[in-house]
Design a protein around this motif. Sequence first.
Motif, PDB file in Angstrom:
ATOM      1  N   SER A 169       0.832  -1.221   0.000  1.00  0.00           N
ATOM      2  CA  SER A 169       0.000   0.000   0.000  1.00  0.00           C
ATOM      3  C   SER A 169       0.861   1.263   0.000  1.00  0.00           C
ATOM      4  O   SER A 169       0.672   2.170   0.819  1.00  0.00           O
ATOM      5  CB  SER A 169      -0.948   0.006   1.207  1.00  0.00           C
ATOM      6  N   MET A 170       1.798   1.323  -0.937  1.00  0.00           N
ATOM      7  CA  MET A 170       2.676   2.485  -1.028  1.00  0.00           C
ATOM      8  C   MET A 170       3.246   2.598  -2.439  1.00  0.00           C
ATOM      9  O   MET A 170       3.266   1.625  -3.198  1.00  0.00           O
ATOM     10  CB  MET A 170       3.832   2.381  -0.021  1.00  0.00           C
ATOM     11  N   LYS A 171       3.686   3.788  -2.796  1.00  0.00           N
ATOM     12  CA  LYS A 171       4.332   4.008  -4.075  1.00  0.00           C
ATOM     13  C   LYS A 171       5.816   3.702  -3.951  1.00  0.00           C
ATOM     14  O   LYS A 171       6.448   4.051  -2.941  1.00  0.00           O
ATOM     15  CB  LYS A 171       4.146   5.471  -4.512  1.00  0.00           C
ATOM     16  N   ILE A 172       6.374   3.059  -4.973  1.00  0.00           N
ATOM     17  CA  ILE A 172       7.795   2.708  -4.957  1.00  0.00           C
ATOM     18  C   ILE A 172       8.500   3.433  -6.092  1.00  0.00           C
ATOM     19  O   ILE A 172       8.232   3.194  -7.270  1.00  0.00           O
ATOM     20  CB  ILE A 172       7.995   1.188  -5.097  1.00  0.00           C
ATOM     21  N   LEU A 173       9.406   4.329  -5.731  1.00  0.00           N
ATOM     22  CA  LEU A 173      10.175   5.087  -6.706  1.00  0.00           C
ATOM     23  C   LEU A 173      11.673   4.873  -6.569  1.00  0.00           C
ATOM     24  O   LEU A 173      12.410   4.959  -7.542  1.00  0.00           O
ATOM     25  CB  LEU A 173       9.868   6.586  -6.582  1.00  0.00           C
TER      26      LEU A 173
END
Length: 268
Positions: free
Chosen positions: A145-149
């Motif tokens: 439940s998170m954005k991965i950059l």
Amino acid sequence: MKNILTIAGSDSCGGAGIQADLKAMSAQGVYGMSVITAITAQNTEGVFAVQEIELDMIKKQIEVLYNDIEISSVKIGMLSSSDIIKTVHETLKEFNAKNIVIDPVMISKSGYYLLKQEAIEALKDFLKIGTLITPNIPEAEVLASMKILTEDDMIEAGKKIKSFGSKNVLVKGGHRDDSCTDILITEDDRVIRFTGIRFETKNTHGTGCTLSSTIASHIGKGLEIEEAVKLGKQYIETAIQNSFSIGKGVGPVGHFVELYQKAGVQFE
């Protein structure tokens, strides 16, 4: 020879799913077996239809194998519904299955959803039986439940996924533009980086299936997680480097490079 089981969906064009799993397993010198959870109608241009196998049949496939054969490790691929996930989960627990590698298949390369939205929570619960979970970045983003950059994001996501109860998590970095480093979060919370080589090719169908099946094969042969991942990474890079076209879209990776060479096969 070790016996390795794949529980996944069938890919009618042979580049991913059960077909890729069995090819990858054979290339590692193990005996591959399969439990089919769904049949897909797909080619190099995409997935066009999915038909799930009945729950009783999925359960029976697992039961008859474990009642007869010593299974050294299990690779889990496409489980498209919460009912299928629960059936596989309960049956593997019944037989005290060991060395379970879970590739949380969610979306095909063509964008077809292979995991129903309602099944995500069941999948998270299922991950606790995993020896190793191998999500790519889009899958890790959903599970964590998170954005991965960044690489730090990959580590954070891996730790969140590991908190569901699995022993080890490998977050694959191939979807990043600036790096294709994979990150392993081990059972004792070590962070291990596996740097990779990016090859300029569109033919990458089945990379996730191939990598997870290769790792499962080496774990089944008794290797430690870190070494199994290292060998898996080496194999998939060679397979991508020797990928080829068979249709109008995304072609498969080269599972049997040495055999093709011995047979005098030349790809255009």
